[in-house]
Each structure stands twice: as structure tokens, then as C-alpha cells.
Write an enzyme that holds these catalytic residues in place. Sequence first.
Site, PDB file in Angstrom:
ATOM      1  N   SER A  52     -50.175   5.377  41.543  1.00  0.00           N
ATOM      2  CA  SER A  52     -51.543   5.505  42.055  1.00  0.00           C
ATOM      3  C   SER A  52     -51.577   4.977  43.471  1.00  0.00           C
ATOM      4  CB  SER A  52     -52.494   4.686  41.177  1.00  0.00           C
ATOM      5  OG  SER A  52     -53.763   4.576  41.763  1.00  0.00           O
TER       6      SER A  52
ATOM      7  N   TYR B 178     -55.257  -3.042  36.994  1.00  0.00           N
ATOM      8  CA  TYR B 178     -54.695  -1.686  37.050  1.00  0.00           C
ATOM      9  C   TYR B 178     -53.844  -1.515  38.317  1.00  0.00           C
ATOM     10  CZ  TYR B 178     -54.760   3.420  37.729  1.00  0.00           C
ATOM     11  OH  TYR B 178     -54.409   4.730  37.953  1.00  0.00           O
TER      12      TYR B 178
HETATM   13  P1  NAP Z   1     -57.205  10.696  31.503  1.00  0.00           P
HETATM   14  O1  NAP Z   1     -57.915  11.926  31.951  1.00  0.00           O
HETATM   15  O2  NAP Z   1     -57.989   9.508  31.087  1.00  0.00           O
HETATM   16  O3  NAP Z   1     -56.184  11.101  30.347  1.00  0.00           O
HETATM   17  C1  NAP Z   1     -55.391  10.095  29.800  1.00  0.00           C
HETATM   18  C2  NAP Z   1     -54.332  10.716  28.929  1.00  0.00           C
HETATM   19  O4  NAP Z   1     -53.459   9.671  28.525  1.00  0.00           O
HETATM   20  C3  NAP Z   1     -54.889  11.360  27.684  1.00  0.00           C
HETATM   21  O5  NAP Z   1     -54.063  12.442  27.361  1.00  0.00           O
HETATM   22  C4  NAP Z   1     -54.794  10.240  26.654  1.00  0.00           C
HETATM   23  O6  NAP Z   1     -54.653  10.701  25.313  1.00  0.00           O
HETATM   24  C5  NAP Z   1     -53.517   9.573  27.104  1.00  0.00           C
HETATM   25  N1  NAP Z   1     -53.406   8.160  26.730  1.00  0.00           N
HETATM   26  C6  NAP Z   1     -54.211   7.132  27.067  1.00  0.00           C
HETATM   27  N2  NAP Z   1     -53.747   5.992  26.539  1.00  0.00           N
HETATM   28  C7  NAP Z   1     -52.633   6.312  25.851  1.00  0.00           C
HETATM   29  C8  NAP Z   1     -51.709   5.577  25.075  1.00  0.00           C
HETATM   30  N3  NAP Z   1     -51.841   4.257  24.876  1.00  0.00           N
HETATM   31  N4  NAP Z   1     -50.671   6.250  24.502  1.00  0.00           N
HETATM   32  C9  NAP Z   1     -50.529   7.579  24.675  1.00  0.00           C
HETATM   33  N5  NAP Z   1     -51.360   8.321  25.410  1.00  0.00           N
HETATM   34  C10 NAP Z   1     -52.407   7.690  25.965  1.00  0.00           C
HETATM   35  O7  NAP Z   1     -56.217  10.159  32.662  1.00  0.00           O
HETATM   36  P2  NAP Z   1     -55.746  10.852  34.043  1.00  0.00           P
HETATM   37  O8  NAP Z   1     -56.790  10.616  35.062  1.00  0.00           O
HETATM   38  O9  NAP Z   1     -55.245  12.216  33.795  1.00  0.00           O
HETATM   39  O10 NAP Z   1     -54.531   9.877  34.433  1.00  0.00           O
HETATM   40  C11 NAP Z   1     -53.190  10.170  34.138  1.00  0.00           C
HETATM   41  C12 NAP Z   1     -52.312   9.212  34.920  1.00  0.00           C
HETATM   42  O11 NAP Z   1     -52.576   9.346  36.320  1.00  0.00           O
HETATM   43  C13 NAP Z   1     -52.543   7.744  34.579  1.00  0.00           C
HETATM   44  O12 NAP Z   1     -51.315   7.059  34.571  1.00  0.00           O
HETATM   45  C14 NAP Z   1     -53.429   7.265  35.698  1.00  0.00           C
HETATM   46  O13 NAP Z   1     -53.318   5.885  35.932  1.00  0.00           O
HETATM   47  C15 NAP Z   1     -52.884   8.084  36.859  1.00  0.00           C
HETATM   48  N6  NAP Z   1     -53.829   8.223  37.975  1.00  0.00           N
HETATM   49  C16 NAP Z   1     -55.050   8.832  37.785  1.00  0.00           C
HETATM   50  C17 NAP Z   1     -55.928   8.915  38.857  1.00  0.00           C
HETATM   51  C18 NAP Z   1     -57.289   9.553  38.744  1.00  0.00           C
HETATM   52  O14 NAP Z   1     -58.116   9.430  39.675  1.00  0.00           O
HETATM   53  N7  NAP Z   1     -57.581  10.263  37.655  1.00  0.00           N
HETATM   54  C19 NAP Z   1     -55.566   8.396  40.109  1.00  0.00           C
HETATM   55  C20 NAP Z   1     -54.326   7.790  40.248  1.00  0.00           C
HETATM   56  C21 NAP Z   1     -53.469   7.708  39.184  1.00  0.00           C
HETATM   57  P3  NAP Z   1     -55.936  11.105  24.383  1.00  0.00           P
HETATM   58  O15 NAP Z   1     -56.443  12.424  24.924  1.00  0.00           O
HETATM   59  O16 NAP Z   1     -55.361  11.241  23.020  1.00  0.00           O
HETATM   60  O17 NAP Z   1     -56.921  10.010  24.533  1.00  0.00           O
END
Ligand code: NAP
Length: 249
Positions: free
Chosen positions: A144, A158
Amino acid sequence: MTGKVLIVTGGSRGIGAATCRRAAADGWDVVVNYAGNAAAAEAVANDVRAAGRRAITVQGDMANEEDINRLFATTEAELGPIAGIVCNAGVTGTITRVENMTTEAMRHVMDVNVLGVMIANREAVKRLSTKRGGSGGAIVNLSSIAPRIGSPNEFVHYAASKGAVDAWTLGLAREVAGDGIRVNAVAPGMVDTDIHASAGAPDRSARLGPTVPIGRSATPEEIAEAVVWLLSDAASYCTSTILNVNGGR
Ligand code: NAP
């Protein structure tokens, strides 16, 4: 026709789901891991199958070592040896100042975002390493922008967890560069996914998108492009890279 096998942790929603779909278009067979949302994971797997690739869904908490081991075992039993893994599952925790954070909340963020990534990376290395009889492969971790800005008043724990992911990615990449394994990370900025609602701020992406130099939040698909490129042979000379995909933020 079978493709190379890819595990995507947290593949049911957001960046992980977009990665599964984009990877299928690139010829990967995909293991869609999820925590609780089986219907979302199955929908992603169906899209992968519609693209002509094999797909399975595997429930598993990436903070739990037994679940991580079961994810690898199920993958090998059903699809065969892996060639890549995307450690994408991640949580921010609820938005709050540090003095109000519970130890439990801090531990959960570290367990999912750091220890879970370390364990899954280790298990992937054991299987991919050419020095251990594997065929080599690629690991991509989701970092991130947070380690660079610290995320004050939102989720400092985080930001710290993603700083650990960066250091781990750098060190592991150099350690296994001679084992036929490339290890990289993608560091998104603001991406329009459910993660903001989970943090307690459903409007966060819409509110902060216009403050990004490029003028908006990213789509998950724009991040998936970078992830799948790093997995591909087109990135054959890239290792220990933290690829920023942040609209200039
Ligand atoms: P998201 O929309 O909240 O989706 C999270 C995903 O991870 C879902 O598929 C969820 O499964 C799964 N998950 C959560 N906790 C878990 C666990 N303990 N074990 C297995 N699976 C788990 O998240 P996202 O925004 O796509 O983020 C994905 C990655 O990108 C993360 O590492 C996040 O930190 C990083 N990131 C995101 C952003 C942003 O702005 N969105 C920015 C920088 C970095 P379920 O569907 O079953 O709940």
C-alpha cells in the site's frame, strides 16, 4: 487445456477478484481463496471458468496457519503444483486514533497482513524453489501507499503492517532470486473497493478520490493489471520491486 496454477488469497472481492479474472485472461488456472463470502468467491470462479480456465474456491482464514496449509494442500490435490501466488487478503481494521486501538485489533491486522503473508510466502517458496525440486515461479504481495504516509488518524497499525510487507518482500526476493522465484509487491493508493466500508467509512473512496493527483480512485482492475504483469514472464527481470500504482499520490 490446463494452465499454470495461481493461488489468490482474498480472491472473492475487490482487487483479489479483479486479479483472478485478469489472471484467467492471461492463461492462469485460479484458486479463489476467501474468508467468509462463499457466494462472491463462487461468482469469481465462474468467471474464470467462463474464460476457459480451471478454478476452485477454498475458504480459509489467512491469519490461521492451519487454514493456509489446507489452502496449499487443497490446491495441489485438485489442480496440481502451483506456479504463483498473490497474497492479497488484507484488512485495515476500523478507523481510529492509536490511543483508542485495542491490542486485539492491532494483533488481527498484523496476523492477517503480516504473519499470514509470511507463512503463505514461505509455503510457496518451499514448493516453487528450483533448489528443492520445484519449477520456479512468482510471488506478488499486496502492499500500500500507507507505509509512506503513515495513515495518521485512520489506521497507523495498517500502515505499519504494510511497511513490514515491503521489507519482507525486499528481503525474501533477494534470498530466493537464485531459486527461480521472483518476489514483488504492488502498492496501490486509493482503490474503490469494499475495504473502506469495512473500515467504517463507506464514502472514503468517493471523498478522497478527487484529492489524488490523477483526480479519482483506482478501479480494482487497474491494480490487477500490475499484479498480473508482475506474475508474467514479461516481468522476468523484476524482483524485489514495490510497484506503485497510486495515481500520483
Ligand atoms: P476488500 O475489497 O475488503 O476485499 C478483501 C478480500 O480479502 C475479500 O476477498 C475477503 O474475503 C478477503 N479477506 C479478508 N480477510 C481475510 C482473511 N483473514 N483470510 C482470507 N481472506 C480474507 O479489499 P481490497 O480493497 O480489495 O484490498 C485487497 C488488498 O489490497 C489488501 O491487502 C489491501 O490492504 C490492499 N490495498 C487496498 C487498497 C484500497 O484502497 N482498496 C489500497 C492499498 C492497498 P471475503 O469476501 O470472504 O470477506
